[in-house]
Write an enzyme that holds these catalytic residues in place. Structure first.
Site, PDB file in Angstrom:
ATOM      1  N   GLY A 201       0.831  -1.204   0.000  1.00 24.05           N
ATOM      2  CA  GLY A 201       0.000   0.000   0.000  1.00 24.05           C
ATOM      3  C   GLY A 201       0.857   1.242   0.000  1.00 24.05           C
ATOM      4  O   GLY A 201       0.492   2.254   0.597  1.00 24.05           O
ATOM      5  N   GLY A 203       1.584   3.458  -2.205  1.00 25.25           N
ATOM      6  CA  GLY A 203       1.261   4.601  -3.052  1.00 25.25           C
ATOM      7  C   GLY A 203       2.239   4.756  -4.199  1.00 25.25           C
ATOM      8  O   GLY A 203       2.501   3.817  -4.949  1.00 25.25           O
ATOM      9  N   HIS A 264      -5.312   1.079   9.305  1.00 24.99           N
ATOM     10  CA  HIS A 264      -6.394   1.840   9.961  1.00 24.99           C
ATOM     11  C   HIS A 264      -7.526   2.189   8.989  1.00 24.99           C
ATOM     12  O   HIS A 264      -8.588   2.640   9.412  1.00 24.99           O
ATOM     13  CB  HIS A 264      -5.850   3.086  10.665  1.00 24.99           C
TER      14      HIS A 264
END
Length: 359
Positions: A201, A203, A264
């Site tokens: 993750g 980016g 989260h």
């Protein structure tokens, strides 16, 4: 409330607190206004405190007649909030001079470490609108607050609205810089035994690029959805791999996996699925998953403990099932995902580092 002829101090304090929290949005809007007007940058560029007339003359106004009275009232509140300093000058005019504080230095656009883009993102009406739906979330459940407010989830909305997507990405980039600087300074030895690191993750790869820059022997892999990595710039020592962290076997094998502010965004069941896929991608005996996320201390008095609790409400507003977690919640979730051991490393930042081990 019972009628009383004279309110005791505790009751008056309760009333004052309700006024304070009811009108807390005004603090955010005042902060937003000075960031939009670049007032911290104006003061900083002169190298000393300025009068309001000097500040106003440096603002890029479409109108040649700035409202000094309005600016005075905004600055008065932010001085009271310790965002700016004020003192009377020694000249004949005795005009008030406004200077920077440690807080307003975090609002400088022209600084390597700045929260200015985050201020503009979190105070944007589109991102604030879901907060008006908290009570509906309690009563109805179902779609997240963002979807209730805008008719679609945040990913779809951003794909259709490139300007707000850019604003949000700028906010994420500025917070990433701040946190990565702290991690590289305080996470002593954390990457020493890592030859191959995957940022799940990640980016466009800025975080893993910073790690590889600090640890040139590491082979870095930035892993995210194909459309995300398609726009990622080239970094020395970093390769970009497109895939889905929810699909088994997609995450590239590595000595360690790094995830910053990823879990989260997801529910416990989704996180367990992600973590199980991470576990399969690392060696059972020597591998680890490095999680950078908030560890909630609801009753804590640490510098960032209050902000962590507020961030949890942002997860209600902007994600579907995402949340900030306490240590007991992290422990339970990690165990269910196959990580019986973990270590929490506190750093001087909003999130902590959680090392999770397969055995």
């Amino acid at each position: 409330m019972e009628a009383v002829t004279e309110l005791d101090e505790a009751t008056l304090r309760g009333q004052a607190d309700v006024w304070k929290y009811m009108l807390g949005f005004a603090d955010s809007m005042a902060l937003k206004s000075v960031v939009e007007l670049r007032i911290p940058d104006i003061i900083h560029s002169h190298g000393h405190a300025l009068t309001l007339s000097e500040i106003a003359s440096s603002i890029d106004f479409a109108s040649p007649s700035p409202d000094i009275t309005c600016l005075t009232r905004i600055m008065r509140l932010l001085v009271r909030r310790n965002i700016f300093t004020s003192h009377h000058g020694s000249g004949d005019s005795g005009e008030t001079l406004y200077g920077l504080t440690p807080s307003s230095r975090w609002l400088l656009y022209n600084s390597e470490l700045t929260l200015a883009p985050m201020v503009l993102s979190e105070t944007n009406p589109i991102l604030m609108a879901p907060m008006h739906y908290f009570s509906q979330c309690v009563k109805q459940g179902g779609p997240c607050a963002f979807e209730k407010a805008h008719g679609r989830d945040i990913v779809q909305f951003f794909s259709e609205n490139l300007e707000i997507n850019r604003l949000f990405n700028d906010a994420m980039a500025c917070t990433s810089k701040i946190i990565m600087k702290v991690i590289l300074a305080k996470y002593k030895g954390g990457f020493d035994d890592v030859a191959k690191l995957v940022d799940v993750g990640g980016g466009t790869g800025t975080a893993v690029a910073e790690i590889v820059k600090a640890y040139p022997s590491i082979k870095g892999i930035n892993f995210d959805l194909p459309y995300v990595v398609a726009t990622a710039p080239a970094y020395h020592g970093v390769s970009h791999v497109g895939g889905d962290m929810f699909d088994e076997g997609n995450i590239p094998n590595a000595d360690a996996i790094f995830m910053k502010w990823v879990l989260h965004d997801w529910s416990d069941s989704d996180c367990i699925k992600i973590l199980k896929n991470c576990r399969k991608a690392i060696p059972e005996r020597s591998g680890k998953v490095i999680i950078v996320d908030v560890v909630l201390e609801p009753n804590g008095d640490g510098m960032f403990d209050d902000t962590g609790v507020v961030f949890d409400l942002l997860m209600i507003a902007h994600t579907t099932g995402g949340k900030e977690r306490s240590e007991s919640e992290w422990k339970k979730m990690l165990e269910q995902a196959g990580f019986p051991r973990y270590k929490i490393i506190k750093i001087p930042a909003l999130p902590s580092i959680i090392e999770a081990y397969p055995v």
